[in-house]
Scaffold this motif. Structure first.
Motif, short mmCIF file in Angstrom:
data_model
loop_
_atom_site.label_atom_id
_atom_site.label_comp_id
_atom_site.label_asym_id
_atom_site.label_seq_id
_atom_site.Cartn_x
_atom_site.Cartn_y
_atom_site.Cartn_z
N PRO A 16 0.81 -1.24 0.00
CA PRO A 16 0.00 0.00 0.00
C PRO A 16 0.84 1.28 0.00
N MET A 17 1.79 1.38 0.90
CA MET A 17 2.63 2.58 0.96
C MET A 17 3.49 2.73 -0.29
N SER A 18 4.08 1.65 -0.76
CA SER A 18 4.94 1.72 -1.95
C SER A 18 4.15 2.13 -3.17
N THR A 19 2.95 1.57 -3.34
CA THR A 19 2.12 1.93 -4.49
C THR A 19 1.72 3.40 -4.43
N PHE A 20 1.39 3.87 -3.25
CA PHE A 20 1.01 5.27 -3.08
C PHE A 20 2.16 6.21 -3.46
N LEU A 21 3.36 5.92 -3.01
CA LEU A 21 4.51 6.78 -3.28
C LEU A 21 4.91 6.76 -4.76
N ILE A 22 4.96 5.57 -5.34
CA ILE A 22 5.42 5.45 -6.73
C ILE A 22 4.38 6.02 -7.69
N ARG A 23 3.11 5.79 -7.41
CA ARG A 23 2.07 6.30 -8.30
C ARG A 23 2.09 7.84 -8.33
N GLY A 24 2.34 8.46 -7.19
CA GLY A 24 2.39 9.92 -7.14
C GLY A 24 3.46 10.49 -8.03
N LEU A 25 4.59 9.80 -8.15
CA LEU A 25 5.65 10.30 -9.02
C LEU A 25 5.37 9.97 -10.48
N MET A 26 4.79 8.79 -10.74
CA MET A 26 4.49 8.42 -12.12
C MET A 26 3.45 9.35 -12.74
N ASP A 27 2.55 9.88 -11.92
CA ASP A 27 1.55 10.81 -12.44
C ASP A 27 2.19 12.10 -12.96
N SER A 28 3.38 12.43 -12.43
CA SER A 28 4.04 13.66 -12.85
C SER A 28 4.87 13.49 -14.12
N ILE A 29 5.01 12.26 -14.62
CA ILE A 29 5.76 12.02 -15.85
C ILE A 29 4.86 12.32 -17.05
N PRO A 30 5.28 13.17 -17.96
CA PRO A 30 4.44 13.51 -19.12
C PRO A 30 4.11 12.30 -19.97
N VAL A 31 2.86 12.21 -20.38
CA VAL A 31 2.43 11.10 -21.23
C VAL A 31 3.04 11.21 -22.62
#
Length: 209
Positions: A84-99
């Motif tokens: 849960p914590m790892s998914t939350f942290l990594i997803r937050g950074l992946m959202d900032s990567i331009p599509v």
């Protein structure tokens, strides 16, 4: 031996946790499907659940899988509680990567796994290092489940071993404090080495525009 057990279990659980959480975060961050946000909430809801409340279910599952008193059982358990914590942290950074970066790679013939391995993972390095650091420290400092799942002394971790310095009638405080200091050193080193990645990973996505 207990120190080596803690290192092995911590590294194995961290590696497995990082792989699973990275793939889950990538799918939730990049793919648009019905119930995507609900799935993410379901993942991260595990952060709010006290781990001690899940002792009985975890023990039953590990026992039925035949992994009681094995390295695999502890590694699998530590991997699960950190997702849960790892998914939350990594997803937050992946959202900032331009599509647009992925779209350009797709046009150039880059497949799904190639985009994930060669583009997303390197750009998400900060979030992954942050999640891995938290996961390893959790595995290193955890006592309850290590004491619950492992019964043989040759598999026990350093945190479980510290309790051997006390018994019913006396306590060897000097040796116990020395062991505690030794067990704290890896946590301090881990934070000192990766403090920049941890801080940037925790604050990723805090500022928009």
């Amino acid at each position: 031996r207990m120190l080596l057990n803690s290192v092995f279990i911590g590294l194995a659980a961290t590696a497995l946790n990082t792989i699973v959480a990275s793939m889950a975060a990538y799918c939730i961050s990049r793919f648009r499907f019905r119930g995507r946000e609900r799935l993410f909430v379901l993942f991260t809801a595990g952060i709010l659940v006290p781990l001690n409340a899940l002792m009985v279910p975890y023990f039953v599952i590990i026992t039925k899988l035949g992994l009681y008193d094995t390295y695999g059982g502890v590694v699998l358990l530590y991997t699960a509680i950190g997702i849960p914590m790892s998914t939350f942290l990594i997803r937050g950074l992946m959202d900032s990567i331009p599509v647009d970066i992925e779209e350009a790679a797709y046009i150039d013939g880059c497949g799904f796994f190639s985009r994930f391995w060669h583009i997303i993972l390197p750009l998400s390095r900060t979030g992954i290092v942050t999640a891995a650091t938290f996961e390893f420290l959790t595995c290193w400092n955890e006592f309850v489940f290590a004491n619950l799942i492992i019964s043989s002394e040759k598999l026990q971790t350093i945190q479980v071993g510290i309790r051997y310095f006390t018994n019913q009638f006396s306590t060897d405080y000097v040796s116990m404090y020395a062991a505690i200091v030794i067990s704290i050193v890896p946590s301090i080193l881990g934070y000192v080495l990766f403090q920049e990645q941890i801080i940037s990973g925790m604050t990723s996505g805090a500022v928009k525009g």
